[in-house]
Scaffold this motif. Structure first.
Motif, PDB file in Angstrom:
ATOM      1  N   SER A 160       0.823  -1.040   0.105  1.00 26.52           N
ATOM      2  CA  SER A 160      -0.041  -0.005   0.074  1.00 26.52           C
ATOM      3  C   SER A 160       0.780   1.398  -0.061  1.00 26.52           C
ATOM      4  N   PHE A 161       2.090   1.138  -0.542  1.00 31.60           N
ATOM      5  CA  PHE A 161       2.802   2.358  -0.548  1.00 31.60           C
ATOM      6  C   PHE A 161       3.240   3.060   0.725  1.00 31.60           C
ATOM      7  N   HIS A 213       6.315   5.028   1.605  1.00 36.58           N
ATOM      8  CA  HIS A 213       6.414   6.407   1.037  1.00 36.58           C
ATOM      9  C   HIS A 213       5.869   7.385   1.961  1.00 36.58           C
ATOM     10  N   GLN A 262       5.933  -2.511  -1.504  1.00 33.33           N
ATOM     11  CA  GLN A 262       5.226  -2.071  -2.761  1.00 33.33           C
ATOM     12  C   GLN A 262       5.584  -0.676  -2.884  1.00 33.33           C
ATOM     13  N   ARG A 263       6.029  -0.065  -4.033  1.00 32.01           N
ATOM     14  CA  ARG A 263       6.476   1.005  -4.330  1.00 32.01           C
ATOM     15  C   ARG A 263       5.785   1.833  -5.069  1.00 32.01           C
ATOM     16  N   GLU A 264       5.561   3.196  -5.122  1.00 30.72           N
ATOM     17  CA  GLU A 264       4.996   3.991  -6.164  1.00 30.72           C
ATOM     18  C   GLU A 264       5.484   3.599  -7.447  1.00 30.72           C
ATOM     19  N   TYR A 310       3.989   8.335 -10.606  1.00 27.17           N
ATOM     20  CA  TYR A 310       2.773   8.303  -9.712  1.00 27.17           C
ATOM     21  C   TYR A 310       2.456   9.675  -9.368  1.00 27.17           C
ATOM     22  N   HIS A 311       3.468  10.739  -9.285  1.00 25.95           N
ATOM     23  CA  HIS A 311       3.201  12.031  -8.871  1.00 25.95           C
ATOM     24  C   HIS A 311       3.149  13.044  -9.855  1.00 25.95           C
ATOM     25  N   SER A 331      -1.553  16.103  -7.304  1.00 26.12           N
ATOM     26  CA  SER A 331      -0.463  15.919  -6.334  1.00 26.12           C
ATOM     27  C   SER A 331       0.349  17.071  -6.254  1.00 26.12           C
ATOM     28  N   ALA A 340       2.585  11.958   0.730  1.00 22.93           N
ATOM     29  CA  ALA A 340       3.375  10.979   0.345  1.00 22.93           C
ATOM     30  C   ALA A 340       4.646  11.489  -0.067  1.00 22.93           C
ATOM     31  N   PRO A 390       7.705  11.152  -2.539  1.00 27.27           N
ATOM     32  CA  PRO A 390       8.499  10.117  -3.832  1.00 27.27           C
ATOM     33  C   PRO A 390       9.667   9.852  -3.497  1.00 27.27           C
ATOM     34  N   THR A 431       7.585  -1.898  -9.139  1.00 21.34           N
ATOM     35  CA  THR A 431       6.546  -1.249  -7.896  1.00 21.34           C
ATOM     36  C   THR A 431       6.664  -2.497  -6.794  1.00 21.34           C
TER      37      THR A 431
END
Length: 232
Positions: free
Chosen positions: A109-110, A113, A140-142, A146-147, A167, A194, A196, A222
């Protein structure tokens, strides 16, 4: 323990909203996706898994069905009430100390971050503290965009729409992310913070906790498998 909404976090929509802006009813509706298959392909069959931030048990239940022994941790009692078949523990991830170790520690779930660097450090130390000899941490990574690929939306085959609306930087390398989940009968929103992380920053954060990347588990990077640094 009474939990307050975290600064910079907010959620709207029907039902209970947790301190990080997550709606319990929403997460009870979301499908699990292919994450359990990614996990199962990277760890020993029947492994003891410590799942940090399990929510309503979307992945918990899928992992139990695959024969894993899961201990599920979340800070929300309302989330944990939805978990079935697993040992459940209520507590903050960054301060967790169960006095035992596991074959696999799962940080999805990120969560890596987290906008607050001390919270992230605490989470990764928790991963290392609960890792058995020869164990693995799955993180789990973004995604890389993502941003930056914002706004964007995805229509799920089951009939709801997920939108990352914005974002926006709020200082110190942290972004405020606003998401919407639109169902035919209800709408939920979540605003959260979050940070990055470049690949180098991510690996440095793992190193601080005595962990290092073993290999990437997905083509987009990810999902990552980490192991303990020898001697750390």
């Amino acid at each position: 323990m009474e939990l307050r909404m975290r600064e910079g976090y907010e959620g709207t929509g029907p039902g209970v909203i947790t301190p990080d802006g997550c709606a319990v009813e929403l997460y009870s509706r979301l499908p699990v996706g292919d994450e359990p298959d990614v996990i199962a392909s990277a760890v020993p069959a029947g492994a003891r898994i410590l799942e940090l931030g399990c929510g309503v048990g979307r992945m918990t239940h899928a992992l139990l069905e695959r024969g894993f022994d899961v201990t599920a941790v979340d800070e929300s009692v309302e989330m944990l009430e939805r978990v079935r078949g697993a040992r459940t523990i209520r507590g903050s991830i960054e301060r967790l100390d169960l006095g035992e170790t596991f074959d696999v520690v799962l940080l999805a779930s990120f969560l890596v971050h987290a906008g607050d660097e001390e919270v992230r450090r605490g989470m990764l130390r928790t991963c290392r503290r609960h890792l058995a000899e020869g164990g693995r941490v799955l993180i789990q990574r973004e995604g890389e965009d993502y941003h930056t690929n914002v706004p964007r939306e995805r229509v799920d085959p089951s009939g709801f729409t997920v939108r990352i609306v914005s974002s926006e930087p709020v200082g110190d390398g942290v972004d405020s992310v606003h998401a919407e989940y639109v169902f035919p009968d209800a709408v939920w929103t979540q605003t959260f913070r979050a940070r990055p992380l470049t690949r180098e920053q991510f690996e440095a954060a793992l190193g601080e906790a005595g962990l290092e990347v073993d290999r990437c588990l997905t083509d987009d990077g990810t999902w990552v498998r980490a192991i303990a640094v020898p001697g750390a």
